[in-house]
Scaffold this motif. Structure first.
Motif, short mmCIF file in Angstrom:
data_model
loop_
_atom_site.label_atom_id
_atom_site.label_comp_id
_atom_site.label_asym_id
_atom_site.label_seq_id
_atom_site.Cartn_x
_atom_site.Cartn_y
_atom_site.Cartn_z
N MET A 1 -37.76 44.87 13.51
CA MET A 1 -36.30 44.95 13.65
C MET A 1 -35.92 44.56 15.07
SD MET A 1 -35.83 48.59 11.80
CE MET A 1 -37.19 49.18 12.79
N THR A 2 -35.13 43.54 15.21
CA THR A 2 -34.77 43.09 16.55
C THR A 2 -33.27 42.96 16.76
OG1 THR A 2 -35.00 40.79 15.86
CG2 THR A 2 -36.93 41.82 16.83
N LEU A 35 -17.78 41.24 18.23
CA LEU A 35 -17.17 41.20 16.90
C LEU A 35 -15.89 42.03 16.95
CD1 LEU A 35 -20.35 41.85 14.70
CD2 LEU A 35 -19.35 39.64 15.28
N PRO A 36 -14.83 41.49 17.56
CA PRO A 36 -13.59 42.26 17.69
C PRO A 36 -13.08 42.72 16.32
CG PRO A 36 -13.50 40.24 18.98
CD PRO A 36 -14.70 40.13 18.10
N PRO A 37 -12.41 43.87 16.23
CA PRO A 37 -11.89 44.62 17.38
C PRO A 37 -12.81 45.71 17.91
CG PRO A 37 -10.97 45.51 15.38
CD PRO A 37 -11.83 44.35 14.95
N ASP A 38 -13.92 46.03 17.21
CA ASP A 38 -14.66 47.22 17.62
C ASP A 38 -16.17 47.10 17.44
OD1 ASP A 38 -14.80 47.24 14.89
OD2 ASP A 38 -13.75 49.14 14.60
N GLY A 39 -16.70 45.88 17.32
CA GLY A 39 -18.11 45.75 17.03
C GLY A 39 -18.82 44.71 17.85
N ALA A 40 -20.15 44.64 17.65
CA ALA A 40 -20.96 43.65 18.37
C ALA A 40 -22.32 43.53 17.71
CB ALA A 40 -21.14 44.06 19.83
N LEU A 41 -22.93 42.36 17.89
CA LEU A 41 -24.32 42.13 17.53
C LEU A 41 -25.12 42.03 18.82
CD1 LEU A 41 -23.95 39.37 14.78
CD2 LEU A 41 -24.86 41.68 14.40
N ALA A 42 -26.34 42.57 18.81
CA ALA A 42 -27.20 42.51 20.00
C ALA A 42 -28.62 42.16 19.57
CB ALA A 42 -27.19 43.85 20.74
N ASP A 43 -29.18 41.14 20.20
CA ASP A 43 -30.56 40.71 19.93
C ASP A 43 -31.47 41.41 20.93
OD1 ASP A 43 -33.00 39.40 19.70
OD2 ASP A 43 -32.08 37.48 19.21
N LEU A 44 -32.34 42.29 20.43
CA LEU A 44 -33.17 43.13 21.29
C LEU A 44 -34.62 42.67 21.40
CD1 LEU A 44 -31.95 46.71 20.28
CD2 LEU A 44 -31.16 45.29 22.16
N ARG A 45 -34.89 41.43 21.03
CA ARG A 45 -36.29 41.00 21.06
C ARG A 45 -36.92 41.16 22.44
NH1 ARG A 45 -35.71 35.50 17.65
NH2 ARG A 45 -33.68 35.61 18.67
N ARG A 49 -39.71 44.57 24.23
CA ARG A 49 -40.91 44.40 25.07
C ARG A 49 -40.70 45.00 26.46
NH1 ARG A 49 -40.56 39.28 22.58
NH2 ARG A 49 -39.59 38.40 24.45
N TYR A 50 -39.52 44.78 27.02
CA TYR A 50 -39.26 45.22 28.39
C TYR A 50 -39.25 46.75 28.51
CZ TYR A 50 -36.97 45.67 32.94
OH TYR A 50 -36.67 46.00 34.24
N PHE A 51 -38.55 47.41 27.57
CA PHE A 51 -38.41 48.86 27.65
C PHE A 51 -39.54 49.60 26.93
CE2 PHE A 51 -34.01 47.40 28.24
CZ PHE A 51 -33.68 48.09 29.40
#
Length: 322
Positions: A1-2, A35-45, A49-51
């Motif tokens: 899941m990324t 993704l207005p008005p209240d959302g977003a997509l985030a790619d955590l690939r 690894r970093y965290f």
């Protein structure tokens, strides 16, 4: 899941806080799509690894920080791609991330109705159901040639892939486009469609007047309906031409509302957002040679001057003055 799909539970009066919340996501990854008005997509690939944490663990951290820093809760869906993350979001609840693990796409999708798949509209869903393809599992098991005969070559191929969990979407970083919003809350949960339409008429007129006041036109209109159970539905439509004409905005708002097919829905508020704003001087207007349209536009100009001199309620439609 990324991929995470995040919807912040912003009240209408705080929708302007979205850019700050996007900044919170950007502390974890630069690949954030608003993704207005209240959302977003985030790619955590890269973030995984970093965290040294997976997407679900990072989602928990994001939720806690949003609450601590901004007093805003959120619901989060996670999946291998944007489509699956968006679909997972629909099953999510505050405080719990709904995750679709890699390799578990079919198990997640198979039992869902075909209309749950992004991009499948009412007409396509009806056609598929007429042939017994009422779930995504049945669509995935159907021969590709059958789907292509029913919905077309390209659409059939995309439908077949999506039903099998193939998600070719990407998160496209962007900013929150400049926009204007008009919210119409009700004093009580409102069932009456006529009152819903009056609220839309008022909101569209307000947006049109404000756009004209700053010499802007909008390309996209978004309707958000908030219900008594605190859930919400958002629909957007790209206009045939950029406009600040109140009548055109009202027609589009009515079309968006009617397309929802609400029946006895207890509505708490309706909000319209004009998006993709551009200077009016750069916009083109298709001449209609319709004397009624030209008359309405001239009346609109006179009404704008009256409002500028005597206040925003100096001129309004008769149905709103009653």
């Amino acid at each position: 899941m990324t991929i995470l799909c995040v919807r912040f539970q912003l009240p209408p009066t705080r929708e302007a806080a979205l850019p700050e919340l996007l900044g919170l996501l950007e502390e974890f990854t630069p690949v954030v799509e608003a993704l207005p008005p209240d959302g977003a997509l985030a790619d955590l690939r890269g973030a995984e690894r970093y965290f040294g944490r997976d997407a679900v663990e990072l989602a928990s951290v994001i939720r806690v920080r949003a609450l601590a820093l901004y007093g805003v809760d959120c619901v989060i869906g996670a999946g291998p791609g944007p489509m699956l993350a968006r679909m997972a979001l629909r099953d999510a609840r505050p405080g719990l991330t709904r995750a679709v693990p890699g390799g578990g796409e079919r198990a997640f999708l198979d039992g869902k109705p075909v209309a749950a798949l992004p991009g499948v509209g009412t007409a396509t869903a009806r056609t598929l159901c007429e042939y017994g393809l009422d779930t995504l599992g049945r669509v995935a098991a159907a021969p590709l040639s059958t789907l292509q005969r029913l919905v077309g070559a390209k659409a059939g191929r995309e439908l077949h892939e999506k039903a099998q969990g193939v998600d070719r979407g990407r998160v496209v970083p962007n900013g929150v486009s400049r926009s204007l919003a008009a919210d119409r809350p009700f004093d009580r949960d409102e069932l009456d469609p006529d009152r819903h339409r009056r609220a839309l008429l008022s909101a569209a007129g307000d947006l049109g007047a404000r756009l004209r006041a700053v010499d802007k036109v909008c390309r996209t209109l978004t309707l958000t309906v908030r219900y008594a159970d605190r859930s919400a539905t958002t629909r957007s439509r790209t206009l045939s031409e950029p406009t600040a004409h109140s009548a055109a905005l009202t027609r589009t708002a009515y079309d968006l509302y009617e397309a929802l097919g609400l029946q006895r829905a207890r509505v708490r508020s309706l909000a319209l957002r004009a998006e993709s704003l551009t200077p009016a001087e750069h916009a083109s207007h298709q001449l209609t040679f319709d004397p009624v349209d030209e008359k309405v536009r001239r009346i609109e100009e006179v009404a704008d001057r009256a409002r500028a001199k005597f206040g925003p309620r100096a001129v309004m439609p008769g149905s709103l003055a009653a």
